[in-house]
Design a protein around this motif. Structure first.
Motif, mmCIF file in Angstrom:
data_model
loop_
_atom_site.group_PDB
_atom_site.id
_atom_site.type_symbol
_atom_site.label_atom_id
_atom_site.label_comp_id
_atom_site.label_asym_id
_atom_site.label_seq_id
_atom_site.Cartn_x
_atom_site.Cartn_y
_atom_site.Cartn_z
ATOM 1 N N PHE A 266 -3.334 2.988 1.371
ATOM 2 C CA PHE A 266 -4.249 2.738 0.258
ATOM 3 C C PHE A 266 -3.660 1.652 -0.622
ATOM 4 O O PHE A 266 -2.535 1.756 -1.082
ATOM 5 C CB PHE A 266 -4.443 4.009 -0.583
ATOM 6 C CG PHE A 266 -5.036 5.138 0.207
ATOM 7 C CD1 PHE A 266 -6.386 5.184 0.470
ATOM 8 C CD2 PHE A 266 -4.227 6.151 0.684
ATOM 9 C CE1 PHE A 266 -6.935 6.225 1.201
ATOM 10 C CE2 PHE A 266 -4.760 7.190 1.416
ATOM 11 C CZ PHE A 266 -6.119 7.231 1.678
ATOM 12 N N LEU A 267 -4.454 0.604 -0.852
ATOM 13 C CA LEU A 267 -3.998 -0.502 -1.674
ATOM 14 C C LEU A 267 -4.757 -0.578 -2.993
ATOM 15 O O LEU A 267 -4.268 -1.130 -3.962
ATOM 16 C CB LEU A 267 -4.150 -1.825 -0.913
ATOM 17 C CG LEU A 267 -3.547 -3.061 -1.554
ATOM 18 C CD1 LEU A 267 -2.046 -2.885 -1.773
ATOM 19 C CD2 LEU A 267 -3.807 -4.277 -0.702
ATOM 20 N N THR A 268 -5.956 0.018 -3.046
ATOM 21 C CA THR A 268 -6.766 -0.072 -4.258
ATOM 22 C C THR A 268 -7.155 1.315 -4.761
ATOM 23 O O THR A 268 -7.181 2.294 -4.013
ATOM 24 C CB THR A 268 -8.065 -0.867 -4.008
ATOM 25 O OG1 THR A 268 -8.897 -0.138 -3.106
ATOM 26 C CG2 THR A 268 -7.782 -2.254 -3.470
ATOM 27 N N PRO B 231 0.814 -1.218 0.000
ATOM 28 C CA PRO B 231 0.000 0.000 0.000
ATOM 29 C C PRO B 231 0.846 1.266 0.000
ATOM 30 O O PRO B 231 1.981 1.276 0.479
ATOM 31 C CB PRO B 231 -0.816 -0.112 1.283
ATOM 32 C CG PRO B 231 -0.108 -1.098 2.127
ATOM 33 C CD PRO B 231 0.701 -1.975 1.222
ATOM 34 N N LEU B 232 0.265 2.329 -0.550
ATOM 35 C CA LEU B 232 0.870 3.655 -0.461
ATOM 36 C C LEU B 232 0.274 4.341 0.756
ATOM 37 O O LEU B 232 -0.933 4.287 0.965
ATOM 38 C CB LEU B 232 0.554 4.484 -1.703
ATOM 39 C CG LEU B 232 1.187 4.040 -3.007
ATOM 40 C CD1 LEU B 232 0.732 4.957 -4.137
ATOM 41 C CD2 LEU B 232 2.691 4.060 -2.916
ATOM 42 N N VAL B 233 1.106 4.981 1.558
ATOM 43 C CA VAL B 233 0.630 5.668 2.750
ATOM 44 C C VAL B 233 0.637 7.160 2.481
ATOM 45 O O VAL B 233 1.667 7.745 2.145
ATOM 46 C CB VAL B 233 1.511 5.334 3.977
ATOM 47 C CG1 VAL B 233 1.018 6.080 5.200
ATOM 48 C CG2 VAL B 233 1.518 3.841 4.222
ATOM 49 N N VAL B 234 -0.549 7.767 2.606
ATOM 50 C CA VAL B 234 -0.727 9.203 2.399
ATOM 51 C C VAL B 234 -1.567 9.720 3.558
ATOM 52 O O VAL B 234 -2.603 9.132 3.881
ATOM 53 C CB VAL B 234 -1.427 9.491 1.056
ATOM 54 C CG1 VAL B 234 -1.718 10.969 0.896
ATOM 55 C CG2 VAL B 234 -0.584 8.993 -0.095
ATOM 56 N N ASP C 244 3.709 11.045 -6.126
ATOM 57 C CA ASP C 244 5.129 11.059 -5.771
ATOM 58 C C ASP C 244 5.546 9.769 -5.071
ATOM 59 O O ASP C 244 6.635 9.250 -5.307
ATOM 60 C CB ASP C 244 5.438 12.277 -4.899
ATOM 61 C CG ASP C 244 5.290 13.577 -5.652
ATOM 62 O OD1 ASP C 244 5.262 13.559 -6.908
ATOM 63 O OD2 ASP C 244 5.176 14.629 -4.995
ATOM 64 N N ALA C 245 4.678 9.241 -4.207
ATOM 65 C CA ALA C 245 4.989 7.985 -3.511
ATOM 66 C C ALA C 245 5.102 6.845 -4.513
ATOM 67 O O ALA C 245 5.964 5.976 -4.376
ATOM 68 C CB ALA C 245 3.922 7.693 -2.462
ATOM 69 N N ALA C 246 4.264 6.841 -5.520
ATOM 70 C CA ALA C 246 4.305 5.784 -6.539
ATOM 71 C C ALA C 246 5.598 5.890 -7.355
ATOM 72 O O ALA C 246 6.194 4.885 -7.719
ATOM 73 C CB ALA C 246 3.090 5.877 -7.452
#
Length: 68
Positions: free
Chosen positions: A35-37, A27-30, A62-64
């Motif tokens: 968030f995984l989906t 998951p990306l953490v914002v 940016d995290a991606a």
């Protein structure tokens, strides 16, 4: 139609979010939320005020980039 009247996310944002979250296993953490989906991320972004939404969207993008 003003910028606030336009649906969010717009087509370019939806496409990028779908690419970011397609097949994601980490998951990306914002804003302290993972968030995984695409659906989770989109729902969260739509719940925010326009300025906060843009900030969170850019943080996801940016995290991606850093992840990939």
């Amino acid at each position: 139609m003003t910028e606030d009247d336009e649906p969010w996310p717009g087509r370019p944002q939806r496409r990028l979010l779908r690419r970011i979250y397609n097949g994601r296993t980490v998951p990306l953490v914002v804003d302290g939320i993972a968030f995984l989906t695409y659906k989770e991320a989109s729902r969260y972004l739509q719940s925010l005020a326009p300025q906060a939404r843009e900030t969170a969207y850019l943080a996801m993008r940016d995290a991606a980039k850093q992840d990939g």
